[in-house]
Design a protein around this motif. Structure first.
Motif, PDB file in Angstrom:
ATOM      1  N   ASP A 199     -16.715  -9.860   7.708  1.00  0.00           N
ATOM      2  CA  ASP A 199     -15.740  -8.770   7.736  1.00  0.00           C
ATOM      3  C   ASP A 199     -15.179  -8.525   6.330  1.00  0.00           C
ATOM      4  OD1 ASP A 199     -16.071  -8.536  10.465  1.00  0.00           O
ATOM      5  OD2 ASP A 199     -14.207  -9.578  10.975  1.00  0.00           O
ATOM      6  N   ARG A 200     -14.890  -9.611   5.651  1.00  0.00           N
ATOM      7  CA  ARG A 200     -14.361  -9.512   4.285  1.00  0.00           C
ATOM      8  C   ARG A 200     -15.392  -8.902   3.342  1.00  0.00           C
ATOM      9  NH1 ARG A 200     -11.908 -14.963   1.482  1.00  0.00           N
ATOM     10  NH2 ARG A 200     -11.814 -14.250  -0.678  1.00  0.00           N
TER      11      ARG A 200
ATOM     12  N   GLU B 114     -15.516  -5.140   3.793  1.00  0.00           N
ATOM     13  CA  GLU B 114     -14.405  -4.508   3.076  1.00  0.00           C
ATOM     14  C   GLU B 114     -14.685  -4.441   1.575  1.00  0.00           C
ATOM     15  OE1 GLU B 114     -10.444  -5.795   3.743  1.00  0.00           O
ATOM     16  OE2 GLU B 114     -10.535  -5.567   5.921  1.00  0.00           O
TER      17      GLU B 114
ATOM     18  N   GLN C   2     -16.929  -1.594   0.748  1.00  0.00           N
ATOM     19  CA  GLN C   2     -16.213  -0.324   0.761  1.00  0.00           C
ATOM     20  C   GLN C   2     -15.397  -0.149  -0.523  1.00  0.00           C
ATOM     21  OE1 GLN C   2     -14.038  -0.794   4.411  1.00  0.00           O
ATOM     22  NE2 GLN C   2     -15.769  -0.184   5.703  1.00  0.00           N
TER      23      GLN C   2
ATOM     24  N   PHE D  65      -7.330   2.061  -0.375  1.00  0.00           N
ATOM     25  CA  PHE D  65      -7.986   1.274   0.663  1.00  0.00           C
ATOM     26  C   PHE D  65      -6.977   0.332   1.292  1.00  0.00           C
ATOM     27  CE2 PHE D  65     -10.437  -2.337   2.277  1.00  0.00           C
ATOM     28  CZ  PHE D  65     -11.405  -1.691   3.026  1.00  0.00           C
ATOM     29  N   THR D  66      -6.908   0.357   2.608  1.00  0.00           N
ATOM     30  CA  THR D  66      -6.026  -0.549   3.326  1.00  0.00           C
ATOM     31  C   THR D  66      -6.843  -1.317   4.351  1.00  0.00           C
ATOM     32  OG1 THR D  66      -4.166   0.972   3.066  1.00  0.00           O
ATOM     33  CG2 THR D  66      -3.951  -0.765   4.723  1.00  0.00           C
ATOM     34  N   GLY D  67      -7.196  -2.535   4.001  1.00  0.00           N
ATOM     35  CA  GLY D  67      -7.960  -3.392   4.896  1.00  0.00           C
ATOM     36  C   GLY D  67      -7.195  -4.639   5.237  1.00  0.00           C
ATOM     37  N   GLU D  68      -7.811  -5.490   6.018  1.00  0.00           N
ATOM     38  CA  GLU D  68      -7.178  -6.759   6.354  1.00  0.00           C
ATOM     39  C   GLU D  68      -7.147  -7.705   5.167  1.00  0.00           C
ATOM     40  OE1 GLU D  68      -7.677 -10.467   9.557  1.00  0.00           O
ATOM     41  OE2 GLU D  68      -8.950  -8.675   9.737  1.00  0.00           O
ATOM     42  N   TYR D  69      -8.178  -7.620   4.296  1.00  0.00           N
ATOM     43  CA  TYR D  69      -8.323  -8.565   3.198  1.00  0.00           C
ATOM     44  C   TYR D  69      -8.002  -7.957   1.836  1.00  0.00           C
ATOM     45  CZ  TYR D  69     -10.742 -10.946   6.951  1.00  0.00           C
ATOM     46  OH  TYR D  69     -11.042 -11.533   8.158  1.00  0.00           O
ATOM     47  N   TYR D  70      -8.227  -6.648   1.673  1.00  0.00           N
ATOM     48  CA  TYR D  70      -8.014  -6.001   0.389  1.00  0.00           C
ATOM     49  C   TYR D  70      -7.204  -4.725   0.576  1.00  0.00           C
ATOM     50  CZ  TYR D  70     -11.981  -9.061  -0.602  1.00  0.00           C
ATOM     51  OH  TYR D  70     -12.810 -10.143  -0.692  1.00  0.00           O
ATOM     52  N   GLN D  71      -6.303  -4.469  -0.386  1.00  0.00           N
ATOM     53  CA  GLN D  71      -5.502  -3.250  -0.387  1.00  0.00           C
ATOM     54  C   GLN D  71      -5.491  -2.687  -1.812  1.00  0.00           C
ATOM     55  OE1 GLN D  71      -3.773  -6.337   0.764  1.00  0.00           O
ATOM     56  NE2 GLN D  71      -4.905  -5.973   2.666  1.00  0.00           N
TER      57      GLN D  71
END
Length: 293
Positions: free
Chosen positions: A128-129, A132, A135, A148-154
């Motif tokens: 999943d990471r 991201e 992307q 970008f707003t993800g669970e691991y990276y913003q």
């Protein structure tokens, strides 16, 4: 079919430079380096070989060696923030004048993570990471700004300037897992890489084609690259953890033709069984002559 060399990063830089320069001078197409900080050994076992760092090697070879493509097999995503790595990749593409291949993977080697205190999450979170990160790389390397707003990276209004010379900078994904990783390749990669002899590569390539059909991607848009260890003029070693072929020029030729027959775009040759010094350069010439014949 392109032909590239993969010198081990566990040898002195002078040896890597010798191999890369010889390849560039004799008609090879590319030079790749691995992204590891130590040999793959069980936790607690002290590494017995030093290892040069991939980003520095790629930049150094890009500055010193003309003509050939310079690539990574492959940057581990867990080791660096993807925004940092995007800037490194763009810089190396400028150093090389547009010859860099941005090879990336999810990360896997346990002892490196353990020694350095770097998290190696369970497989689902790891992948999943990685998705991201892909992307993020597509955004930073191919668009003016990235949110970008993800669970691991913003990322917020993030830039990566200058952009790579190549438009787009080719993203190579190292992947062998048929259920999820090859689908990730279908969605995000310009090039795909894995270890394997021709039968294995043919099978996994068909799986990749199926994933391309599922996600609506032309499979011809993804270049296929692969490697296995090569022996020149000697017996094949047994019980290696990776595939190996060769033994004589005629046996190398049979395997090369099998790779060519399955549509492989680039054959990569690790130098681990090719010897050192003049012996290794002679082996490179033998392989190059076989592939170009």
């Amino acid at each position: 079919m392109r032909l590239s060399i993969w010198p081990s990063a566990s040898q002195p830089y002078t040896g890597i430079l010798e191999v890369a320069r010889h390849a560039a001078d004799t008609g090879w197409d590319g030079v790749y380096v691995a992204d590891h900080f130590m040999p793959n050994l069980p936790i607690g076992q002290r590494p017995d070989k030093p290892m040069l760092e991939a980003g520095s090697l790629a930049a150094a070879l890009g500055a010193a060696i003309p003509r050939v493509r310079i690539g990574t097999l492959v940057y581990g995503n867990t080791y660096r923030h993807p925004a940092v790595l995007a800037n490194m990749a763009a810089t190396v593409d400028h150093i090389t004048g547009g010859r860099f291949v941005f090879g990336v993977g999810a990360g896997w080697q346990v002892n490196e993570h353990h020694q350095y205190g770097i998290e190696l999450p369970p497989v689902k979170r790891l992948l999943d990471r990685f998705v991201e990160a892909l992307q993020v790389w597509h955004g930073l390397l191919r668009t003016p700004t990235t949110d970008f707003t993800g669970e691991y990276y913003q990322l917020t209004g993030a830039v990566c300037e200058p952009k790579p010379v190549q438009d787009p900078l080719p993203i190579l994904i190292g992947a062998k897992g048929e259920k999820r990783m090859l689908k990730v390749v279908a969605e995000y990669a310009d090039l795909w890489n894995t270890w394997g002899l021709p039968d294995t590569i043919a099978h996994k390539s068909r799986v990749l084609d199926e994933h391309c059909a599922t996600v609506g991607r032309d499979p011809r848009a993804i270049g296929r690259t692969a490697q296995a260890l090569v022996v020149v003029d000697g017996p094949l070693p047994r019980n290696l953890p990776v595939p190996v072929y060769g033994g004589s020029a005629s046996e190398i030729a049979r395997t090369v033709e099998a790779y060519r027959a399955i549509g492989l775009d680039e054959l990569i040759v690790p130098d681990g069984l090719l010897g050192t010094g003049a012996e290794r350069l002679k082996a490179l010439d033998t392989i190059q002559a076989v592939v170009r014949s």
